[in-house]
Design a protein around this motif. Structure first.
Motif, PDB file in Angstrom:
ATOM      1  N   GLU A 235      63.355  15.157  -0.927  1.00 36.85           N
ATOM      2  CA  GLU A 235      64.080  15.394   0.313  1.00 36.85           C
ATOM      3  C   GLU A 235      64.010  16.846   0.768  1.00 36.85           C
ATOM      4  OE1 GLU A 235      65.127  13.632  -2.167  1.00 36.85           O
ATOM      5  OE2 GLU A 235      65.667  11.651  -1.416  1.00 36.85           O
ATOM      6  N   SER A 236      63.911  17.781  -0.179  1.00 31.79           N
ATOM      7  CA  SER A 236      63.885  19.200   0.175  1.00 31.79           C
ATOM      8  C   SER A 236      62.478  19.741   0.378  1.00 31.79           C
ATOM      9  CB  SER A 236      64.583  20.019  -0.928  1.00 31.79           C
ATOM     10  OG  SER A 236      65.903  19.589  -1.116  1.00 31.79           O
ATOM     11  N   THR A 237      61.475  18.933   0.134  1.00 27.12           N
ATOM     12  CA  THR A 237      60.089  19.380   0.256  1.00 27.12           C
ATOM     13  C   THR A 237      59.633  19.281   1.700  1.00 27.12           C
ATOM     14  OG1 THR A 237      59.605  18.627  -1.987  1.00 27.12           O
ATOM     15  CG2 THR A 237      57.734  18.998  -0.544  1.00 27.12           C
ATOM     16  N   ALA A 238      59.025  20.332   2.202  1.00 23.21           N
ATOM     17  CA  ALA A 238      58.509  20.317   3.562  1.00 23.21           C
ATOM     18  C   ALA A 238      57.478  19.197   3.704  1.00 23.21           C
ATOM     19  CB  ALA A 238      57.870  21.659   3.897  1.00 23.21           C
ATOM     20  N   PRO A 239      57.485  18.465   4.814  1.00 24.46           N
ATOM     21  CA  PRO A 239      56.562  17.329   4.959  1.00 24.46           C
ATOM     22  C   PRO A 239      55.103  17.707   4.751  1.00 24.46           C
ATOM     23  CG  PRO A 239      58.231  17.260   6.674  1.00 24.46           C
ATOM     24  CD  PRO A 239      58.425  18.557   5.947  1.00 24.46           C
ATOM     25  N   PHE A 240      54.678  18.858   5.252  1.00 20.20           N
ATOM     26  CA  PHE A 240      53.275  19.241   5.084  1.00 20.20           C
ATOM     27  C   PHE A 240      52.963  19.522   3.617  1.00 20.20           C
ATOM     28  CE2 PHE A 240      49.678  22.233   5.136  1.00 20.20           C
ATOM     29  CZ  PHE A 240      48.771  21.482   5.869  1.00 20.20           C
ATOM     30  N   THR A 241      53.866  20.190   2.916  1.00 16.73           N
ATOM     31  CA  THR A 241      53.678  20.443   1.489  1.00 16.73           C
ATOM     32  C   THR A 241      53.610  19.130   0.712  1.00 16.73           C
ATOM     33  OG1 THR A 241      54.824  22.567   1.639  1.00 16.73           O
ATOM     34  CG2 THR A 241      54.665  21.582  -0.545  1.00 16.73           C
ATOM     35  N   ALA A 242      54.377  18.138   1.148  1.00 17.66           N
ATOM     36  CA  ALA A 242      54.384  16.843   0.463  1.00 17.66           C
ATOM     37  C   ALA A 242      53.049  16.120   0.565  1.00 17.66           C
ATOM     38  CB  ALA A 242      55.490  15.955   1.031  1.00 17.66           C
ATOM     39  N   GLU A 309      41.460   8.921   7.947  1.00 19.92           N
ATOM     40  CA  GLU A 309      41.706   9.316   9.334  1.00 19.92           C
ATOM     41  C   GLU A 309      43.165   9.714   9.535  1.00 19.92           C
ATOM     42  OE1 GLU A 309      41.248  10.292  13.210  1.00 19.92           O
ATOM     43  OE2 GLU A 309      39.647   9.846  11.762  1.00 19.92           O
ATOM     44  N   THR A 310      44.082   8.959   8.956  1.00 25.01           N
ATOM     45  CA  THR A 310      45.502   9.268   9.086  1.00 25.01           C
ATOM     46  C   THR A 310      45.844  10.588   8.407  1.00 25.01           C
ATOM     47  OG1 THR A 310      46.006   6.903   9.121  1.00 25.01           O
ATOM     48  CG2 THR A 310      47.836   8.391   8.685  1.00 25.01           C
ATOM     49  N   MET A 311      45.269  10.820   7.224  1.00 31.03           N
ATOM     50  CA  MET A 311      45.481  12.089   6.539  1.00 31.03           C
ATOM     51  C   MET A 311      44.916  13.241   7.361  1.00 31.03           C
ATOM     52  SD  MET A 311      46.617  13.850   3.910  1.00 31.03           S
ATOM     53  CE  MET A 311      46.905  12.684   2.550  1.00 31.03           C
ATOM     54  N   ALA A 312      43.747  13.059   7.939  1.00 28.43           N
ATOM     55  CA  ALA A 312      43.137  14.126   8.750  1.00 28.43           C
ATOM     56  C   ALA A 312      44.047  14.499   9.919  1.00 28.43           C
ATOM     57  CB  ALA A 312      41.765  13.677   9.248  1.00 28.43           C
ATOM     58  N   GLN A 313      44.620  13.505  10.563  1.00 26.83           N
ATOM     59  CA  GLN A 313      45.527  13.779  11.677  1.00 26.83           C
ATOM     60  C   GLN A 313      46.782  14.515  11.199  1.00 26.83           C
ATOM     61  OE1 GLN A 313      46.239   9.982  13.525  1.00 26.83           O
ATOM     62  NE2 GLN A 313      44.088   9.678  14.078  1.00 26.83           N
ATOM     63  N   ALA A 314      47.289  14.123  10.028  1.00 26.61           N
ATOM     64  CA  ALA A 314      48.485  14.783   9.488  1.00 26.61           C
ATOM     65  C   ALA A 314      48.189  16.243   9.129  1.00 26.61           C
ATOM     66  CB  ALA A 314      48.993  14.031   8.261  1.00 26.61           C
ATOM     67  N   GLY A 319      52.530  22.222  10.260  1.00 29.56           N
ATOM     68  CA  GLY A 319      53.974  22.409  10.114  1.00 29.56           C
ATOM     69  C   GLY A 319      54.807  21.559  11.047  1.00 29.56           C
ATOM     70  N   ARG A 320      54.196  20.939  12.053  1.00 35.46           N
ATOM     71  CA  ARG A 320      54.945  20.076  12.985  1.00 35.46           C
ATOM     72  C   ARG A 320      55.127  18.667  12.429  1.00 35.46           C
ATOM     73  NH1 ARG A 320      50.821  22.100  15.766  1.00 35.46           N
ATOM     74  NH2 ARG A 320      49.943  20.022  16.180  1.00 35.46           N
ATOM     75  N   LEU A 321      54.529  18.380  11.277  1.00 40.22           N
ATOM     76  CA  LEU A 321      54.636  17.053  10.667  1.00 40.22           C
ATOM     77  C   LEU A 321      56.086  16.775  10.275  1.00 40.22           C
ATOM     78  CD1 LEU A 321      52.486  14.843   9.719  1.00 40.22           C
ATOM     79  CD2 LEU A 321      52.873  15.769   7.424  1.00 40.22           C
ATOM     80  N   ASP A 322      56.561  15.547  10.521  1.00 45.24           N
ATOM     81  CA  ASP A 322      57.933  15.222  10.129  1.00 45.24           C
ATOM     82  C   ASP A 322      57.939  14.310   8.902  1.00 45.24           C
ATOM     83  OD1 ASP A 322      57.612  12.495  10.946  1.00 45.24           O
ATOM     84  OD2 ASP A 322      58.266  12.973  12.979  1.00 45.24           O
ATOM     85  N   ASP A 323      59.134  14.038   8.382  1.00 46.92           N
ATOM     86  CA  ASP A 323      59.284  13.268   7.140  1.00 46.92           C
ATOM     87  C   ASP A 323      58.703  11.866   7.265  1.00 46.92           C
ATOM     88  OD1 ASP A 323      60.510  15.262   5.670  1.00 46.92           O
ATOM     89  OD2 ASP A 323      62.523  14.708   6.330  1.00 46.92           O
ATOM     90  N   GLU A 324      58.967  11.207   8.389  1.00 49.14           N
ATOM     91  CA  GLU A 324      58.495   9.832   8.544  1.00 49.14           C
ATOM     92  C   GLU A 324      56.973   9.769   8.598  1.00 49.14           C
ATOM     93  OE1 GLU A 324      60.296   7.117   8.190  1.00 49.14           O
ATOM     94  OE2 GLU A 324      61.887   8.545   7.717  1.00 49.14           O
ATOM     95  N   GLU A 325      56.363  10.733   9.273  1.00 46.64           N
ATOM     96  CA  GLU A 325      54.901  10.762   9.324  1.00 46.64           C
ATOM     97  C   GLU A 325      54.309  10.985   7.945  1.00 46.64           C
ATOM     98  OE1 GLU A 325      54.051  12.542  13.794  1.00 46.64           O
ATOM     99  OE2 GLU A 325      54.764  13.878  12.209  1.00 46.64           O
ATOM    100  N   ALA A 326      54.899  11.915   7.192  1.00 44.70           N
ATOM    101  CA  ALA A 326      54.416  12.177   5.834  1.00 44.70           C
ATOM    102  C   ALA A 326      54.582  10.945   4.951  1.00 44.70           C
ATOM    103  CB  ALA A 326      55.155  13.366   5.226  1.00 44.70           C
ATOM    104  N   ALA A 327      55.697  10.223   5.122  1.00 52.05           N
ATOM    105  CA  ALA A 327      55.930   9.009   4.332  1.00 52.05           C
ATOM    106  C   ALA A 327      54.898   7.947   4.665  1.00 52.05           C
ATOM    107  CB  ALA A 327      57.336   8.476   4.602  1.00 52.05           C
TER     108      ALA A 327
END
Length: 400
Positions: A235-242, A309-314, A319-327
């Motif tokens: 929960e505390s990990t930045a989405p991009f770092t995740a 393709e999805t990973m490339a877009q992420a 840094g604009r990536l959000d939690d739901e997108e990372a999930a």
């Protein structure tokens, strides 16, 4: 129409991609010529890394900028192409590419830029090993410990590294600071005093990957080798770092696809050349079998390509990536890994029944070692929880 700087950038990037594809093909052909002999010898990948460095692949497979590096889609295609000729070298390249992103995942942009520039200039080979973000019921604790000192930290402990442990230029690990309790991502300086390497001998598969244990006895870690602090919980990990851990899992899916492509190609050549157990003219059911295997390979490829393709877009989102997108990315990568693992083990076992030539068993052995430490049931439960509840925590924990 006048040529603009952005047009020049696109042209240069396209030219780099085409040149990289040609280079990958040449390197794969070179590796395929003696893949069996090198697998049987099982030596550390010193010569193989020299081939990659001479071809420029180590410098090329770094995070992309307008002037250098390789985008995620192209990088994965290079990994797959090399892995189809020699999956051990493909794994070396996969882990190199993902760990070369460590600065972007864990450090400041300025720090990351400096690392990437030096990596390209010096043609560093990256490797690493992370314990990852563990679930609540994981009580094993960290096996590496940092203690602060005036000029940085001192690192102690040991860690198993899957590739290039004796020949890498940078080893990325996570370690807990004994004073603060923080988990820090650090680079182990090459050739530092107190670093001992114990290569893994007589592995079942991936014998040329250069796996082994790195033993650290009061190794000095200067401040510049600390990339950043990593939270203990998802929960505390930045989405991009995740994305760091699923990115590695996805790169290894491309190694698995390379194994599948190599096994099918070699078995097909044996059948066509009349050197297999079962020959097309004498066994019409052989077409059915190859149809089944080719379909399984294409299915795995389609799933992995979608995840890629999805990973490339992420990664482009940054840094604009959000939690739901990372999930969502993590769940799709878990799906790709599940499908690829099943296909690789099935196909490499079946080709042994079709063409029992010496050395064909190496594809199954390599697939077995590559997939051994990631149980499908755990991934499937996490995928199911994400599908039902939208939980990103369970999916992220899959990759520890």
């Amino acid at each position: 129409m006048p040529t603009t700087p952005s047009t020049l950038d696109r042209t240069t990037a396209a030219e780099r991609r085409r040149a990289l594809v040609r280079t990958t093909r040449d390197v794969a052909d070179d590796l395929a010529a003696d893949a069996l002999a090198r697998d049987q010898a099982g030596r550390p990948p010193t010569d193989e890394v020299a081939r990659l460095r001479e071809a420029g692949l180590l410098a090329a497979l770094t995070p992309p900028t307008p002037e250098r590096g390789t985008d995620w889609r192209t990088g994965c295609a290079v990994i797959r192409g090399v892995a189809s000729a020699d999956s051990s070298v493909g794994e070396v390249l996969a882990r190199h590419y993902v760990h070369a992103w460590s600065g972007r995942f864990h450090a400041s942009r300025q720090h990351a830029d400096a690392l990437e520039e030096e990596s390209v200039r010096a043609q560093w080979l990256w490797t690493g090993a992370f314990r990852g973000i563990a679930p609540d019921d994981d009580t094993d604790g960290q096996d590496l410990t940092l203690r602060p000192r005036d000029n940085g930290h001192v690192l102690n402990g040991c860690r198993f590294v899957d590739t290039a442990v004796a020949v890498a230029d940078q080893i990325v690990v996570d370690a807990r600071c004994a004073a603060t309790g923080d988990v820090l991502t650090v680079l182990i300086p090459p050739g530092a005093r107190g670093v001992t390497v114990e290569p893994a001998h007589d592995r079942l598969g991936q014998r040329v990957a250069g796996a082994g244990e790195v033993i650290l006895d009061r190794v000095t870690i200067p401040p510049g080798q600390v990339l950043g602090r990593r939270p203990d919980d998802v929960e505390s990990t930045a989405p991009f770092t995740a994305l760091a851990e699923p990115a590695l899992r996805l790169a290894l899916c491309h190694v698995g696809l390379g194994i599948v492509e190599g096994a099918l190609s070699e078995a097909r050549d044996l059948s066509r050349g009349g050197r297999a157990y079962r020959l097309p003219g004498a066994d019409p059911d052989l077409f059915l079998t190859y149809g089944e295997l080719a379909t399984a390979a294409q299915t795995a490829t389609a799933v992995v390509d979608r995840a890629t393709e999805t990973m490339a877009q992420a990664l482009d989102t940054g840094g604009r990536l959000d939690d739901e997108e990372a999930a969502g990315v993590s769940a799709l990568v878990a799906t790709a890994e599940t499908v690829t693992s099943k296909a690789a083990l099935h196909i490499t076992a079946r080709v042994l029944e079709l063409a029992g030539a010496p050395g064909l068993d190496r594809f199954w052995r390599n697939a077995r070692v590559l997939t051994a430490h990631h149980p499908a049931a755990h991934r499937l439960r996490s995928i199911g929880e994400h599908y039902l509840n939208g939980s990103h925590r369970a999916v992220a924990a899959t990759f520890h």
